[in-house]
Scaffold this motif. Structure first.
Motif, mmCIF file in Angstrom:
data_model
loop_
_atom_site.group_PDB
_atom_site.id
_atom_site.type_symbol
_atom_site.label_atom_id
_atom_site.label_comp_id
_atom_site.label_asym_id
_atom_site.label_seq_id
_atom_site.Cartn_x
_atom_site.Cartn_y
_atom_site.Cartn_z
ATOM 1 N N VAL B 116 1.127 -1.254 0.210
ATOM 2 C CA VAL B 116 -0.262 -0.128 -0.220
ATOM 3 C C VAL B 116 0.755 1.388 0.512
ATOM 4 C CG1 VAL B 116 -2.337 0.673 0.369
ATOM 5 C CG2 VAL B 116 -1.657 -1.347 1.594
ATOM 6 N N LEU B 117 2.081 1.504 -0.114
ATOM 7 C CA LEU B 117 3.080 1.969 -1.049
ATOM 8 C C LEU B 117 2.832 3.373 -2.366
ATOM 9 C CD1 LEU B 117 5.604 -0.063 -0.742
ATOM 10 C CD2 LEU B 117 5.420 1.678 1.536
ATOM 11 N N PRO B 118 3.361 4.028 -2.659
ATOM 12 C CA PRO B 118 3.701 5.247 -3.188
ATOM 13 C C PRO B 118 3.374 4.194 -4.843
ATOM 14 C CG PRO B 118 4.095 6.190 -1.468
ATOM 15 C CD PRO B 118 4.502 4.854 -0.581
ATOM 16 N N VAL B 119 3.311 4.900 -5.839
ATOM 17 C CA VAL B 119 2.883 3.965 -6.962
ATOM 18 C C VAL B 119 4.820 2.989 -7.190
ATOM 19 C CG1 VAL B 119 2.705 3.241 -9.102
ATOM 20 C CG2 VAL B 119 1.212 4.833 -7.566
ATOM 21 N N PHE B 120 5.714 4.869 -7.047
ATOM 22 C CA PHE B 120 7.382 4.414 -7.485
ATOM 23 C C PHE B 120 8.202 2.655 -6.950
ATOM 24 C CE2 PHE B 120 8.360 6.648 -3.917
ATOM 25 C CZ PHE B 120 9.748 6.381 -3.882
ATOM 26 N N MET B 121 6.759 2.674 -5.178
ATOM 27 C CA MET B 121 7.864 1.651 -4.912
ATOM 28 C C MET B 121 6.726 0.247 -4.754
ATOM 29 S SD MET B 121 8.536 3.566 -1.102
ATOM 30 C CE MET B 121 8.753 2.924 -0.138
ATOM 31 N N HIS B 122 6.188 0.385 -5.526
ATOM 32 C CA HIS B 122 5.110 -1.326 -5.423
ATOM 33 C C HIS B 122 5.814 -2.233 -6.413
ATOM 34 C CE1 HIS B 122 0.655 0.665 -6.291
ATOM 35 N NE2 HIS B 122 1.555 0.808 -4.736
ATOM 36 N N LYS B 123 6.381 -2.098 -7.744
ATOM 37 C CA LYS B 123 7.439 -3.448 -8.382
ATOM 38 C C LYS B 123 8.234 -3.813 -7.249
ATOM 39 C CE LYS B 123 10.951 -2.658 -11.133
ATOM 40 N NZ LYS B 123 11.400 -2.109 -12.740
ATOM 41 N N GLU B 124 9.145 -2.654 -6.567
ATOM 42 C CA GLU B 124 10.706 -3.495 -5.721
ATOM 43 C C GLU B 124 9.875 -3.817 -4.546
ATOM 44 O OE1 GLU B 124 12.707 -0.403 -3.918
ATOM 45 O OE2 GLU B 124 13.590 -1.813 -2.874
ATOM 46 N N TYR B 125 8.437 -3.428 -3.757
ATOM 47 C CA TYR B 125 8.234 -4.204 -2.618
ATOM 48 C C TYR B 125 7.041 -5.388 -2.715
ATOM 49 C CZ TYR B 125 10.537 -1.276 0.594
ATOM 50 O OH TYR B 125 11.653 -1.092 1.330
ATOM 51 N N THR B 126 6.998 -5.551 -4.066
ATOM 52 C CA THR B 126 6.126 -6.805 -4.741
ATOM 53 C C THR B 126 6.846 -7.937 -4.759
ATOM 54 O OG1 THR B 126 3.725 -5.383 -5.826
ATOM 55 C CG2 THR B 126 4.762 -7.663 -6.591
ATOM 56 N N ILE B 127 7.777 -7.623 -5.245
ATOM 57 C CA ILE B 127 9.225 -8.532 -5.998
ATOM 58 C C ILE B 127 9.502 -9.098 -4.723
ATOM 59 C CG2 ILE B 127 11.492 -8.995 -6.898
ATOM 60 C CD1 ILE B 127 10.233 -6.793 -9.302
ATOM 61 N N LYS B 128 9.739 -8.445 -3.445
ATOM 62 C CA LYS B 128 10.434 -8.685 -2.165
ATOM 63 C C LYS B 128 9.911 -9.646 -1.468
ATOM 64 C CE LYS B 128 14.018 -5.048 -1.275
ATOM 65 N NZ LYS B 128 13.932 -3.466 -0.569
ATOM 66 N N ALA B 129 8.328 -8.669 -1.659
ATOM 67 C CA ALA B 129 7.601 -9.401 -0.916
ATOM 68 C C ALA B 129 7.351 -11.315 -1.498
ATOM 69 C CB ALA B 129 5.591 -9.334 -0.299
ATOM 70 N N ALA B 130 7.546 -11.350 -2.581
ATOM 71 C CA ALA B 130 6.684 -12.664 -3.040
ATOM 72 C C ALA B 130 8.677 -13.349 -3.114
ATOM 73 C CB ALA B 130 6.855 -12.390 -4.729
ATOM 74 N N GLN B 131 9.951 -12.758 -3.198
ATOM 75 C CA GLN B 131 10.819 -13.493 -3.125
ATOM 76 C C GLN B 131 10.358 -13.776 -1.310
ATOM 77 O OE1 GLN B 131 13.710 -10.670 -4.720
ATOM 78 N NE2 GLN B 131 13.953 -11.605 -6.610
ATOM 79 N N ALA B 132 10.146 -13.240 -0.738
ATOM 80 C CA ALA B 132 10.811 -13.524 1.160
ATOM 81 C C ALA B 132 8.817 -15.094 1.240
ATOM 82 C CB ALA B 132 10.269 -12.422 1.176
ATOM 83 N N GLY B 133 8.589 -15.110 -0.179
ATOM 84 C CA GLY B 133 7.752 -16.754 -0.255
ATOM 85 C C GLY B 133 5.813 -15.814 0.090
ATOM 86 N N LYS B 134 6.014 -14.093 0.053
ATOM 87 C CA LYS B 134 4.401 -14.227 0.778
ATOM 88 C C LYS B 134 3.429 -14.073 -0.456
ATOM 89 C CE LYS B 134 5.896 -14.812 4.530
ATOM 90 N NZ LYS B 134 5.659 -15.609 5.626
ATOM 91 N N HIS B 135 2.483 -14.502 -0.683
ATOM 92 C CA HIS B 135 1.186 -14.082 -1.879
ATOM 93 C C HIS B 135 1.298 -12.854 -1.743
ATOM 94 C CE1 HIS B 135 1.004 -18.316 -2.468
ATOM 95 N NE2 HIS B 135 1.012 -18.265 -1.123
ATOM 96 N N VAL B 136 0.985 -11.976 -2.691
ATOM 97 C CA VAL B 136 1.303 -10.875 -2.922
ATOM 98 C C VAL B 136 -0.568 -9.553 -3.499
ATOM 99 C CG1 VAL B 136 2.004 -8.332 -3.893
ATOM 100 C CG2 VAL B 136 3.162 -10.868 -3.745
ATOM 101 N N ILE B 137 -0.612 -8.827 -2.465
ATOM 102 C CA ILE B 137 -1.921 -8.172 -3.326
ATOM 103 C C ILE B 137 -1.385 -6.051 -2.959
ATOM 104 C CG2 ILE B 137 -4.179 -6.676 -3.126
ATOM 105 C CD1 ILE B 137 -4.964 -8.840 -1.009
#
Lengths: 370, 370
Positions: B116-137
């Protein structure tokens, strides 16, 4: 993420007025243009049986179909053959009687045979039509009992022909909305359903509908099917048990068949719904109570105008020619070789319920369905 | 075949009053009883970014969810961590900041990470979350551009994690009805769509939403996504080209980003729909004209009450907590390991349209989408 909650229903501003609409599509876009859809052949339908449903509903509806047309007729009454041929411009080679019906196998004009006969003849002519290489629509109720339905389904499978039952309301916008509201739980869990269908029968006392051997039963077979359907398609589930009672106020008229039947269906999970059918009451309604509100139809099941509401607000969907939509859908199924959404199995499910209702009327007990 | 057309809306007669309802289910029916559904584990969600959408919408919505719960938070602001921990009873071990976010990989309480971050951070944190083994919204707009969306989709696929975009309206009853009416052609062919979404931005002039590098754009990115969605999900088709113009009445406030944008989308077959977005107008409507009538929404897209109508008759569906329905659906998808109905690919489709709209604003011409 932000979005305004404020109500805003401005006048219908078309951005054309801002100069966009007037811009021509540039040459760069020509690559997006789709090739025109290939003109599809209209499939030919032959109606078997020219009683009041064919003359009052199906014949006229076939003047509104886009994917099929009235190509032929099968009748045992020569004067009807003459009248229909004239009215609908049907060539002599596409007119059959019950003696030469088998010759329809050699007629390439006929793709689909629609069985509109008294119930006791549904099985015989459905099977004959499939064996003649035709796809089949059979009117409801599908047959005298579930066992006959099984035989019809098997015969059509064996002949590799599609079979559909005449459930026109599966193509009717208000009834389709009921299916969505219930099955998708738009208003939450359904808590109760009550539905009834019937009319006050004052017709010919010698009609086939009043003979058990020809009709299979009375108001339940003819009108009750709709109430059974209403509960089944609101929930998208199959009932597991039924308890029924009946009432007969005109026993001299309804000598052989049921007049008015009341029942309660039990669904998996325990929900019980109430339904009824009659040849002596004018009913046509479906009422559903759900966790977050109510919805329903009334008139629910007729050929004419269907009205519905959600939490008291009226539905305003188009009133369509139901049978035209139903037959066009089947013609599309045939073209695509995909099962109808109301296949023989759908008719079978209703007949299992009907069989159990008659059993319960005899036993006075809850009866298992299927 | 016969059915009454007569209107009959009798009082709600329950056959229980006829003696059926009182009958107990006999022992013969015990075989039908279903075993109770296995109690499902509620999945744990961690919100990443505690701005106004998290505090005003997602936190409260997570008090209404049935299949997931607010298990953790990620914030760079220690005072917010304290406030949220207290308000929502979040254990210290489930609170992260952006320095130790990667440690969330070791936390079995967290099944789903919601970006739920500013748009420019969506990519970085989506990828980090998935790589941490989490499902992502991930909130919408999905990313700064379509290319970034592609990378996010690939990264989640590679990590074998589900990705969903925060399209809450796909779970909102009035909007779902619009999808059905348009896509199933209940009112016939759609002839025109006009839709707009916007609000009058009077907030902090230094907010990230007003910086192009952080937000990717202005009203189009934030509000226009809804108008694009509205046309796309009414038709169930993807637009092939777009022509756009813009208007800026407050250039000092909207220095870097678009204020008001008008566009016309062309769909396969040639239908053109009009849409608009704004940070300087209060719009929230969708109007559809079809062959057999009209339907629409207004307010169409907000978090609060949604109102709709069909041929002038109001829709009366429940007003639900949209984000709760959205998050519960994703939790069910995770449990069943099936794709969300609003996966990353849905966000990508919108961003292709957004990219083409910005291209058209620059070129002044029709631009191909995708």
């Amino acid at each position: 993420m932000a979005s305004s909650n404020k109500f805003s229903r401005r006048s219908f501003i078309r951005t054309g007025s801002l100069g966009i609409g007037a811009l021509a599509l540039g040459p760069a876009l020509s690559a997006f243009a789709l090739s025109p859809l290939k003109a599809k052949k209209k499939l030919g339908i032959a109606l078997v049986g020219l009683g009041s449903y064919s003359s009052g509903q199906l014949g006229p509806a076939l003047q509104h179909t886009k994917d099929c047309y009235l190509a032929g007729i099968v009748t045992g009454t020569p004067s009807k053959a003459v009248d229909w041929a004239k009215k609908y411009n049907i060539p002599k080679k596409n007119i059959y009687n019950y003696q030469n019906f088998h010759e329809i196998a050699n007629n390439p004009d006929i793709d689909i045979v629609y069985i509109v006969l008294p119930v006791f003849m549904h099985k015989e002519y459905t099977i004959k039509a499939a064996q003649a290489g035709k796809h089949v629509i059979c009117e409801k109720p599908m047959a005298l009992n579930a066992k006959d339905c099984d035989e019809m389904i098997s015969a059509c499978k064996k002949a590799d022909r599609l079979l559909s039952i005449g459930y026109r309301l599966h193509f009717e916008p208000h009834n389709m909305e009921i299916m969505r509201l219930g099955q998708q739980k738009v208003m939450g869990e359904v808590k109760h359903i009550d539905t009834g269908n019937g009319f006050t029968y004052n017709g010919d006392p010698n009609a086939w509908r009043l003979k058990k051997a020809l009709a299979g039963g009375g108001g339940l077979m003819d009108m009750g099917i709709y109430s059974i359907q209403g509960s089944r398609y609101t929930l998208g589930q199959e009932p597991v048990a039924v308890k029924a009672t009946q009432q007969k106020l005109r026993p001299d008229f309804f000598k052989e068949v049921d007049e008015t039947v009341f029942w309660e269906l039990e669904f998996p999970g325990g929900l019980r719904t109430t339904g009824k059918s009659s040849y002596n009451n004018d009913w046509s309604y479906l009422k559903v109570e759900a966790d977050m509100g109510n919805f329903g139809l009334g008139p629910a099941y007729g050929y004419g105008s269907i009205e519905g509401s959600v939490n008291g607000a009226p539905m305003k969907y188009p009133q369509i020619v139901q049978q035209a939509a139903q037959m066009d859908d089947f013609a599309q199924c045939v073209q695509l070789n995909k099962p109808s959404r109301v296949p023989g199995e759908e008719g079978l499910k209703d007949m299992k319920v009907v069989d159990a209702i008659y059993k319960s009327l005899d036993s006075g007990k809850w009866e298992k369905i299927g």
